[in-house]
Design a protein around this motif. Structure first.
Motif, PDB file in Angstrom:
ATOM      1  N   GLY A 236       0.815  -1.211   0.000  1.00  0.00           N
ATOM      2  CA  GLY A 236       0.000   0.000   0.000  1.00  0.00           C
ATOM      3  C   GLY A 236       0.847   1.259   0.000  1.00  0.00           C
ATOM      4  N   GLY A 237       0.192   2.386  -0.312  1.00  0.00           N
ATOM      5  CA  GLY A 237       0.862   3.673  -0.371  1.00  0.00           C
ATOM      6  C   GLY A 237       0.905   4.358   0.979  1.00  0.00           C
ATOM      7  N   ARG A 238       1.739   5.373   1.084  1.00  0.00           N
ATOM      8  CA  ARG A 238       1.907   6.109   2.337  1.00  0.00           C
ATOM      9  C   ARG A 238       0.573   6.656   2.809  1.00  0.00           C
ATOM     10  N   GLY A 239       0.293   6.444   4.087  1.00  0.00           N
ATOM     11  CA  GLY A 239      -0.981   6.854   4.669  1.00  0.00           C
ATOM     12  C   GLY A 239      -1.980   5.722   4.714  1.00  0.00           C
ATOM     13  N   ALA A 240      -1.744   4.671   3.921  1.00  0.00           N
ATOM     14  CA  ALA A 240      -2.644   3.509   3.917  1.00  0.00           C
ATOM     15  C   ALA A 240      -1.825   2.221   3.786  1.00  0.00           C
ATOM     16  N   ARG A 241      -0.661   2.215   4.446  1.00  0.00           N
ATOM     17  CA  ARG A 241       0.219   1.062   4.337  1.00  0.00           C
ATOM     18  C   ARG A 241      -0.202  -0.066   5.275  1.00  0.00           C
ATOM     19  N   THR A 242       0.189  -1.280   4.911  1.00  0.00           N
ATOM     20  CA  THR A 242       0.019  -2.444   5.778  1.00  0.00           C
ATOM     21  C   THR A 242       1.383  -3.083   5.976  1.00  0.00           C
ATOM     22  N   TYR A 243       1.760  -3.236   7.213  1.00  0.00           N
ATOM     23  CA  TYR A 243       3.006  -3.916   7.562  1.00  0.00           C
ATOM     24  C   TYR A 243       2.671  -5.370   7.845  1.00  0.00           C
ATOM     25  N   ARG A 244       3.364  -6.284   7.169  1.00  0.00           N
ATOM     26  CA  ARG A 244       3.141  -7.706   7.340  1.00  0.00           C
ATOM     27  C   ARG A 244       4.456  -8.375   7.717  1.00  0.00           C
ATOM     28  N   ARG A 245       4.394  -9.336   8.639  1.00  0.00           N
ATOM     29  CA  ARG A 245       5.609 -10.047   9.005  1.00  0.00           C
ATOM     30  C   ARG A 245       5.294 -11.439   9.540  1.00  0.00           C
ATOM     31  N   THR A 246       6.294 -12.311   9.483  1.00  0.00           N
ATOM     32  CA  THR A 246       6.152 -13.645  10.053  1.00  0.00           C
ATOM     33  C   THR A 246       6.540 -13.603  11.530  1.00  0.00           C
ATOM     34  N   LEU A 247       5.988 -14.536  12.293  1.00  0.00           N
ATOM     35  CA  LEU A 247       6.250 -14.637  13.728  1.00  0.00           C
ATOM     36  C   LEU A 247       6.611 -16.070  14.077  1.00  0.00           C
ATOM     37  N   ARG A 248       7.639 -16.229  14.901  1.00  0.00           N
ATOM     38  CA  ARG A 248       7.966 -17.533  15.470  1.00  0.00           C
ATOM     39  C   ARG A 248       7.309 -17.593  16.846  1.00  0.00           C
ATOM     40  N   LEU A 249       6.262 -18.423  16.987  1.00  0.00           N
ATOM     41  CA  LEU A 249       5.461 -18.489  18.197  1.00  0.00           C
ATOM     42  C   LEU A 249       5.555 -19.867  18.842  1.00  0.00           C
ATOM     43  N   PRO A 250       5.219 -20.000  20.123  1.00  0.00           N
ATOM     44  CA  PRO A 250       5.334 -21.299  20.802  1.00  0.00           C
ATOM     45  C   PRO A 250       4.590 -22.426  20.095  1.00  0.00           C
ATOM     46  N   GLY A 251       3.412 -22.124  19.517  1.00  0.00           N
ATOM     47  CA  GLY A 251       2.610 -23.166  18.882  1.00  0.00           C
ATOM     48  C   GLY A 251       2.850 -23.355  17.405  1.00  0.00           C
ATOM     49  N   GLY A 252       3.758 -22.588  16.813  1.00  0.00           N
ATOM     50  CA  GLY A 252       4.018 -22.695  15.379  1.00  0.00           C
ATOM     51  C   GLY A 252       4.099 -21.324  14.745  1.00  0.00           C
ATOM     52  N   PRO A 253       4.399 -21.253  13.446  1.00  0.00           N
ATOM     53  CA  PRO A 253       4.562 -19.960  12.781  1.00  0.00           C
ATOM     54  C   PRO A 253       3.251 -19.185  12.693  1.00  0.00           C
ATOM     55  N   GLY A 254       3.379 -17.861  12.670  1.00  0.00           N
ATOM     56  CA  GLY A 254       2.219 -16.996  12.509  1.00  0.00           C
ATOM     57  C   GLY A 254       2.554 -15.847  11.582  1.00  0.00           C
TER      58      GLY A 254
END
Length: 487
Positions: A236-254
């Protein structure tokens, strides 16, 4: 004027700045509220004040359905405090009691269970079990009102030991059964299904509350400049961006998705895709720390905005936040990897490390393809072919080994001073890198990165000495960000 008189004034004026700092309960109605509750202000003699929602619940009060006091931002005090109570509150927020019990909490803190119980009761009016219970209740309400999961699934996903305990707790906290809470959800035509990133399905939508003002553009800029390929992406463009990332969590990836939403007052939109729903609390708290959502911008502005050196940048950018870490171990490795490199060079080095040692996801999502390398894998890795010097490779292996064998703890309840001493004893870790880890990975709000070139240059230009900078405490981390902003 007493503290309680000041609190009553805040309640009378519906002052949202104190939401999460304290709660008030009304004896004539049996409910507790946040200070900004829009209901008619009760008479002073009918009000009691509590430090936490759990304390009000333990006293027999139920949550107000109008202001939802359980959904307010956390108190910034717990992030600022380095004592056992502050550390315990951060660990409970991360779900340690649900995963390891009170014994596990006490072990991490280095105290007996009796000492932890006594100190929490004295300081916040509730013990670790009551605090965890309040958090489980909030998690369950979110799942009831945003997913189609069965009540029994929600009970165990929220951390309850049985369906009966779940039902009893929801009635005690909200004066409603789980079915009644589900039927009272907003947007009844919108239902969300299973939440696993491995299935590619919808995920759990959340509104992550924060105090205003919130400088969203600056924190999204910070994350965009440092996003590692395969681990993070900005759409998305500035002002309407979405930050997405992977997570290493106790029960599995998120996978976490957070929207910029500059027009939203008091919250950021978030969607979590989890392998195991029991990771919801942990994932939520990690994103809250990454975006510094429990900060108190008014307290920061009151201290820094009246300082002649920082008054202009504070006025120009109200609500500036200090980006934390979604994974403290990742943040520590990246701090060592980046060293004294520029932001762009550190990002290139991080991309190479992820490409070589990151764990591939079974199912990719957009540009997200990997988890950040695990500390145990890096501790044994050659790290050849990444363009790193021998000294930097040795430093990376040293910090990864210290994390992997438990010598170095970077969990939310870590002793910050002790951790910094351990870091400085590692090869290749100097004061600048240790300070960055303390600020980002441990969420310490009182770190002045005077070794940072940009910060040092700003201090020289403004005529501020290191000794004079002591007046910025306990918000030196925010002063660091404002100094960078002013350059």
């Amino acid at each position: 004027m007493t503290i309680e008189d000041s609190r009553y004034e805040a309640v009378s004026s519906k002052d949202a700045r104190f939401d999460g700092v304290f709660f008030f309960a009304v004896s004539t109605t049996g409910i507790y509220c946040r200070p900004s509750c829009p209901a008619i202000t009760p008479k002073r003699r009918n009000i009691a004040f509590y430090r936490t929602a759990a304390a009000a619940q333990s006293a027999g009060y139920r949550a107000c359905r109008r202001c939802r006091p359980d959904a307010v931002p956390g108190s910034a005090e717990w992030n600022a405090r380095a004592d056992v109570v502050g550390r315990a509150m951060r660990l409970i927020g991360d779900g340690v009691v649900d995963r390891e019990g009170v014994t596990g909490l006490a072990h991490r803190l280095g105290y007996s269970t009796r000492q932890v119980q006594r100190q929490l009761n004295a300081e916040v009016g509730a013990g670790p079990i009551a605090l965890a219970r309040a958090q489980r209740g909030h998690t369950a309400r979110v799942l009831l009102q945003t997913t189609t999961l069965q009540a029994a699934e929600i009970a165990f996903a929220s951390g309850f030991a049985s369906v009966r305990q779940f039902n009893d707790t929801m009635r005690a906290i909200y004066a409603a059964t789980p079915s009644e809470l589900r039927s009272a959800r907003t947007g009844r035509d919108v239902r969300f299904g299973p939440v696993s990133p491995e299935t590619g399905r919808t995920g759990v939508p959340l509104r992550l509350a924060h105090r205003t003002p919130y400088a969203a553009a600056q924190i999204f800029d910070h994350l965009a400049e440092r996003a590692l390929t395969g681990i993070e992406e900005i759409t998305g463009g500035r002002g309407a961006r979405t930050y997405r990332r992977t997570l290493r969590l106790p029960g599995g990836p998120g996978i976490a998705e957070v929207r910029e939403q500059p027009g939203a007052e008091g919250w950021l939109g978030c969607r979590l895709h989890l392998t195991d729903l029991r990771d919801l609390t942990t994932a939520t708290q990690r994103i809250r720390r990454l975006f510094d959502l429990d900060a108190d911008p008014c307290a920061v502005a009151e201290r820094l905005g009246t300082d002649p050196a920082l008054a202009a940048p504070v006025a120009a950018c109200p609500g500036l936040r200090v980006a934390g870490a979604a994974d403290p171990q990742e943040a520590a490795v990246r701090a060592v990897l980046g060293g004294r490199l520029s932001t762009a060079a550190a990002r290139r080095a991080g991309d190479a490390l992820v490409a070589a040692y990151g764990q591939p996801l079974r199912r990719t999502s957009g540009g997200l393809t990997r988890l950040f390398p695990a500390a145990g894998d890096l501790a044994e890795a050659s790290l050849d072919g990444l363009g790193l010097s021998g000294a930097r490779r040795a430093a990376l292996r040293a910090i990864a080994a210290a994390i992997a064998d438990g010598t170095l703890s970077l969990d939310p309840g870590a002793d910050r001073d002790g951790t910094e001493r351990l870091l400085l004893a590692l090869p290749g870790v100097g004061p600048r890198t240790a300070g960055r880890i303390r600020m980002r990975a441990l969420g310490d709000p009182d770190v002045l990165l005077s070794e940072d070139a940009a910060v040092r240059a700003a201090m020289r230009r403004l005529g501020v000495t290191a000794a004079a900078a002591a007046r910025w405490r306990p918000w030196s981390s925010y002063a660091t960000e404002y100094l960078r902003y002013a350059v």
